[in-house]
Scaffold this motif. Structure first.
Motif, PDB file in Angstrom:
ATOM      1  N   ARG A 102    -120.598 -49.471  73.067  1.00 42.59           N
ATOM      2  CA  ARG A 102    -121.641 -48.930  73.950  1.00 42.59           C
ATOM      3  C   ARG A 102    -121.020 -48.076  75.062  1.00 42.59           C
ATOM      4  N   ALA A 103    -119.935 -48.559  75.643  1.00 42.55           N
ATOM      5  CA  ALA A 103    -119.252 -47.805  76.699  1.00 42.55           C
ATOM      6  C   ALA A 103    -118.638 -46.524  76.134  1.00 42.55           C
ATOM      7  N   PHE A 104    -118.118 -46.602  74.908  1.00 44.87           N
ATOM      8  CA  PHE A 104    -117.517 -45.455  74.231  1.00 44.87           C
ATOM      9  C   PHE A 104    -118.550 -44.328  74.099  1.00 44.87           C
ATOM     10  N   ILE A 105    -119.758 -44.682  73.694  1.00 42.17           N
ATOM     11  CA  ILE A 105    -120.839 -43.700  73.535  1.00 42.17           C
ATOM     12  C   ILE A 105    -121.201 -43.078  74.894  1.00 42.17           C
ATOM     13  N   LYS A 106    -121.224 -43.893  75.938  1.00 48.49           N
ATOM     14  CA  LYS A 106    -121.523 -43.366  77.277  1.00 48.49           C
ATOM     15  C   LYS A 106    -120.451 -42.371  77.726  1.00 48.49           C
ATOM     16  N   VAL A 107    -119.190 -42.687  77.431  1.00 48.53           N
ATOM     17  CA  VAL A 107    -118.105 -41.763  77.779  1.00 48.53           C
ATOM     18  C   VAL A 107    -118.272 -40.460  77.005  1.00 48.53           C
ATOM     19  N   GLN A 108    -118.628 -40.551  75.739  1.00 49.94           N
ATOM     20  CA  GLN A 108    -118.866 -39.337  74.942  1.00 49.94           C
ATOM     21  C   GLN A 108    -119.967 -38.487  75.571  1.00 49.94           C
ATOM     22  N   GLU A 109    -121.035 -39.140  75.992  1.00 47.69           N
ATOM     23  CA  GLU A 109    -122.148 -38.416  76.595  1.00 47.69           C
ATOM     24  C   GLU A 109    -121.717 -37.731  77.893  1.00 47.69           C
ATOM     25  N   GLU A 110    -120.860 -38.392  78.646  1.00 48.51           N
ATOM     26  CA  GLU A 110    -120.425 -37.846  79.932  1.00 48.51           C
ATOM     27  C   GLU A 110    -119.356 -36.763  79.799  1.00 48.51           C
ATOM     28  N   TYR A 111    -118.430 -36.926  78.841  1.00 49.41           N
ATOM     29  CA  TYR A 111    -117.274 -36.030  78.745  1.00 49.41           C
ATOM     30  C   TYR A 111    -117.284 -35.129  77.509  1.00 49.41           C
ATOM     31  N   GLY A 112    -118.248 -35.289  76.639  1.00 46.51           N
ATOM     32  CA  GLY A 112    -118.286 -34.492  75.413  1.00 46.51           C
ATOM     33  C   GLY A 112    -117.639 -35.208  74.252  1.00 46.51           C
ATOM     34  N   SER A 113    -116.534 -35.883  74.523  1.00 52.11           N
ATOM     35  CA  SER A 113    -115.897 -36.738  73.519  1.00 52.11           C
ATOM     36  C   SER A 113    -115.012 -37.738  74.238  1.00 52.11           C
ATOM     37  N   PHE A 114    -114.782 -38.870  73.599  1.00 55.36           N
ATOM     38  CA  PHE A 114    -113.884 -39.852  74.183  1.00 55.36           C
ATOM     39  C   PHE A 114    -112.469 -39.287  74.255  1.00 55.36           C
ATOM     40  N   CYS A 115    -112.080 -38.554  73.228  1.00 61.48           N
ATOM     41  CA  CYS A 115    -110.729 -37.973  73.206  1.00 61.48           C
ATOM     42  C   CYS A 115    -110.516 -37.016  74.369  1.00 61.48           C
ATOM     43  N   ASP A 116    -111.509 -36.187  74.688  1.00 59.73           N
ATOM     44  CA  ASP A 116    -111.363 -35.290  75.849  1.00 59.73           C
ATOM     45  C   ASP A 116    -111.135 -36.094  77.119  1.00 59.73           C
ATOM     46  N   TYR A 117    -111.887 -37.181  77.250  1.00 63.36           N
ATOM     47  CA  TYR A 117    -111.745 -38.039  78.425  1.00 63.36           C
ATOM     48  C   TYR A 117    -110.345 -38.662  78.482  1.00 63.36           C
ATOM     49  N   ILE A 118    -109.939 -39.358  77.443  1.00 64.56           N
ATOM     50  CA  ILE A 118    -108.700 -40.143  77.487  1.00 64.56           C
ATOM     51  C   ILE A 118    -107.465 -39.237  77.524  1.00 64.56           C
ATOM     52  N   TRP A 119    -107.504 -38.150  76.760  1.00 59.68           N
ATOM     53  CA  TRP A 119    -106.352 -37.237  76.739  1.00 59.68           C
ATOM     54  C   TRP A 119    -106.192 -36.478  78.054  1.00 59.68           C
ATOM     55  N   SER A 120    -107.245 -36.388  78.852  1.00 66.40           N
ATOM     56  CA  SER A 120    -107.132 -35.692  80.137  1.00 66.40           C
ATOM     57  C   SER A 120    -106.118 -36.391  81.050  1.00 66.40           C
ATOM     58  N   TYR A 121    -105.892 -37.665  80.827  1.00 67.10           N
ATOM     59  CA  TYR A 121    -104.925 -38.408  81.643  1.00 67.10           C
ATOM     60  C   TYR A 121    -103.486 -37.928  81.437  1.00 67.10           C
ATOM     61  N   VAL A 122    -103.228 -37.285  80.298  1.00 68.30           N
ATOM     62  CA  VAL A 122    -101.874 -36.780  80.018  1.00 68.30           C
ATOM     63  C   VAL A 122    -101.892 -35.262  79.826  1.00 68.30           C
ATOM     64  N   ASP A 123    -102.876 -34.612  80.445  1.00 65.64           N
ATOM     65  CA  ASP A 123    -103.012 -33.151  80.342  1.00 65.64           C
ATOM     66  C   ASP A 123    -103.130 -32.676  78.898  1.00 65.64           C
ATOM     67  N   HIS A 124    -103.676 -33.525  78.048  1.00 69.06           N
ATOM     68  CA  HIS A 124    -103.922 -33.204  76.628  1.00 69.06           C
ATOM     69  C   HIS A 124    -102.639 -32.967  75.832  1.00 69.06           C
ATOM     70  N   LYS A 125    -101.494 -33.436  76.384  1.00 71.32           N
ATOM     71  CA  LYS A 125    -100.208 -33.307  75.682  1.00 71.32           C
ATOM     72  C   LYS A 125     -99.524 -34.666  75.687  1.00 71.32           C
ATOM     73  N   PRO A 126     -98.911 -35.055  74.574  1.00 71.40           N
ATOM     74  CA  PRO A 126     -98.206 -36.346  74.555  1.00 71.40           C
ATOM     75  C   PRO A 126     -97.066 -36.384  75.574  1.00 71.40           C
ATOM     76  N   VAL A 127     -96.922 -37.523  76.208  1.00 69.33           N
ATOM     77  CA  VAL A 127     -95.785 -37.768  77.085  1.00 69.33           C
ATOM     78  C   VAL A 127     -94.633 -38.192  76.180  1.00 69.33           C
ATOM     79  N   LYS A 128     -93.533 -37.455  76.238  1.00 72.77           N
ATOM     80  CA  LYS A 128     -92.389 -37.746  75.360  1.00 72.77           C
ATOM     81  C   LYS A 128     -91.341 -38.511  76.165  1.00 72.77           C
ATOM     82  N   ASN A 129     -91.278 -39.812  75.912  1.00 64.85           N
ATOM     83  CA  ASN A 129     -90.299 -40.655  76.582  1.00 64.85           C
ATOM     84  C   ASN A 129     -88.980 -40.622  75.825  1.00 64.85           C
TER      85      ASN A 129
END
Length: 187
Positions: A102-129
């Protein structure tokens, strides 16, 4: 010549296949991202290999990880899941999956997609450790703590910083392959 893999997966064919094909590969589609969220939620407190061995059972029990169907689960479906010997029968985790859908769907509604939301935390690029030994990888980071807090505010359950960091590793938001692993430069 033997292929060099991360030490955590060596010696188990299922683990090696998962490592070679999926772990750390950037996930950019919401259905796969939600699948990993379900699996990581159930993994909390357990070993990842336990979850991998039950993955197809989870897929069957949870309608092929369809978050829209899961969001509509009623009490009879939850009771049915508690009787399914093929999955982890933990009522809190099962209930969390429904709340998370249910929360996942709300995030999609707010951000367009869950991936857009979550990937924004890393500037949409993988952090290479640069991890030389898998046991040196962190269990949590300041970033996983920040994401965890935000997910909880958005209504997600079982998304502590450790679960979030494992999710980030699995979905390629961070590359924690050992530096001499053949996948390190591929993902």
């Amino acid at each position: 010549m033997e292929v060099k893999r991360c030490g955590w997966c060596v010696g188990d064919a299922l683990y090696e296949e998962y490592h070679d094909r999926e772990w750390g590969v950037p996930v950019r589609d919401d259905p796969t991202m939600f699948e990993f969220l379900i699996l990581e939620t159930f993994q909390a407190g357990l070993s990842w290999i336990t979850i991998l061995r039950k993955r197809e059972n989870f897929r069957k029990a949870f309608d092929d990880f369809d978050y829209r169907k899961i969001a509509a689960y009623d009490q009879s479906k939850l009771d049915e899941l508690m009787q399914d010997p093929g999955i982890i029968r933990n009522r809190l985790k099962i209930n969390a999956i429904v709340a998370n859908a249910r929360a996942f769907i709300k995030v999609q509604e707010e951000y367009g997609s869950f991936c857009d939301y979550i990937w924004s935390y890393v500037d949409h690029k993988p952090v290479k450790n640069a991890i030389s030994y898998y046991k040196d990888a962190p269990a949590t980071t300041a970033l996983s703590e920040r994401i965890s807090k935000d997910l909880k505010k958005k209504g997600f359950k079982f998304v502590g910083p450790t679960v979030v960091y494992a999710h980030m590793q699995a979905t390629g938001m961070v590359n924690d392959h050992e530096t001499d692993c053949f996948r390190y430069h591929q993902v």
